[in-house]
Design an enzyme around this catalytic site. Structure first.
Site: not given
Ligand code: NAP
Length: 278
Positions: A63, A107, A130
């Site tokens: 990422k 994460q 997200d």
């Protein structure tokens, strides 16, 4: 994520997810350059990793690298596996307030002693890239503009690039998780598909598959969906990532769909490289 489009009584066509991902990254890079040119702004993506899970470390590294390649600033924050919930919440609060950070990715999964919901709820919904914050989830369900989870967005982007307009198609989403199944189903509903969601209690999954023009498999069970369940001409997106022992004893990654099982339209390969990874 692997994808196959079955073609009636012929071999299946595998969509090259890597090529689509490269195009998308190029488009993102162009948007970043345009922001820099027109507004002197360089977007910043913060990625937060707690612990040392090997797969998560790879995802976080990727990422960061992809953000930098697109011309963004990348900020990676690593906390020890035994970091307290308070430490993590304080870090998130700081990132929420930091004007150089435009997007925050935490994460998952987090270590067991940390309340995942409390962490996701503290994220500024405008920086929740997200799309896991309840405000973004609610906006997705009610059809408003919002940040959307990346894997579901990738599934629908691939389908639209492959099929064009999805209106009226019968879509089956197998799996009802908050990160894949449910958001995929809502995105397909937005595209005017007729959507069915299947899960572990669904009766006769095979019959549901046979009726579908689009099948998105997000289960996490190796090769559970058989090729001969798929209607000729239907499009399949295989989101599953399953590690299994190969014939040579080495572990290998396979999807949820067994494209090589006897089928009306055989696929030449079970997987293509993942286009979007968590
Ligand atoms: P998850 O939270 O474990 O959800 C799995 C879903 O599958 C659940 O809704 C479950 O139903 C359903 N299911 C289980 N057994 C089933 C069966 N026999 N028949 C029908 N449905 C069944 O998994 P997830 O996080 O959504 O991830 C799914 C897969 O996608 C995993 O392999 C994961 O590694 C992969 N993944 C890939 C990406 C990517 O970018 N490629 C991103 C995220 C995840 P119930 O709700 O009834 O239990």
């Amino acid at each position: 994520m692997s994808v196959a489009r079955t073609v009636a009584k012929a071999t299946a066509e595998i969509i090259d997810g890597k090529e689509v991902a490269a195009q998308l990254r190029a488009e993102v890079g162009e948007s970043v350059r345009s922001l820099q040119r027109q507004h002197s702004v360089t977007p910043g993506l913060a990625v937060v990793l707690v612990g040392d899970d090997p797969a998560s470390q790879v995802y976080v590294r990727n990422k960061g690298q992809q953000a930098r390649e697109a011309g963004m600033n990348s900020f990676i924050h690593r906390l020890a596996a035994d970091a307290s919930q308070e430490q993590l919440l304080a870090l998130i609060a700081g990132l929420n307030a930091d004007p150089s950070v435009n997007g925050i990715l935490v994460q998952l999964p987090l270590p067991r002693h940390i309340d995942e919901e409390a962490v996701l709820q503290l994220l500024d919904p405008r920086k929740d890239v997200d799309g896991f914050h309840p405000i973004n989830v609610g906006a997705l369900v009610t059809g408003q503009d919002c940040l959307v989870p990346c894997t579901p967005m990738g599934c629908v982007a691939l389908l639209k690039r492959q099929l064009g307009v999805l209106r009226g198609l019968r879509a089956l989403v197998i799996g009802r998780s908050n990160i894949v199944g449910k958001p995929v189903a809502h995105l397909l509903l937005r595209e005017d598909c007729t959507v069915t969601i299947a899960h572990s209690r669904t009766r006769n999954l095979e019959e549901e598959c046979r009726r579908a023009d689009i099948v998105v498999a997000a289960v996490g069970r190796a090769k559970m969906v058989k090729g001969n369940w798929i209607k000729p001409g239907a499009t399949v997106i295989d989101v599953g990532i399953n590690r299994v022992a190969g014939a040579d004893g080495k572990s290998q990654l396979v999807g949820d769909v067994d494209f090589e099982a006897p089928s009306r339209s055989r696929a030449p390969s079970p997987r293509c490289p993942a286009a979007w990874v968590p």
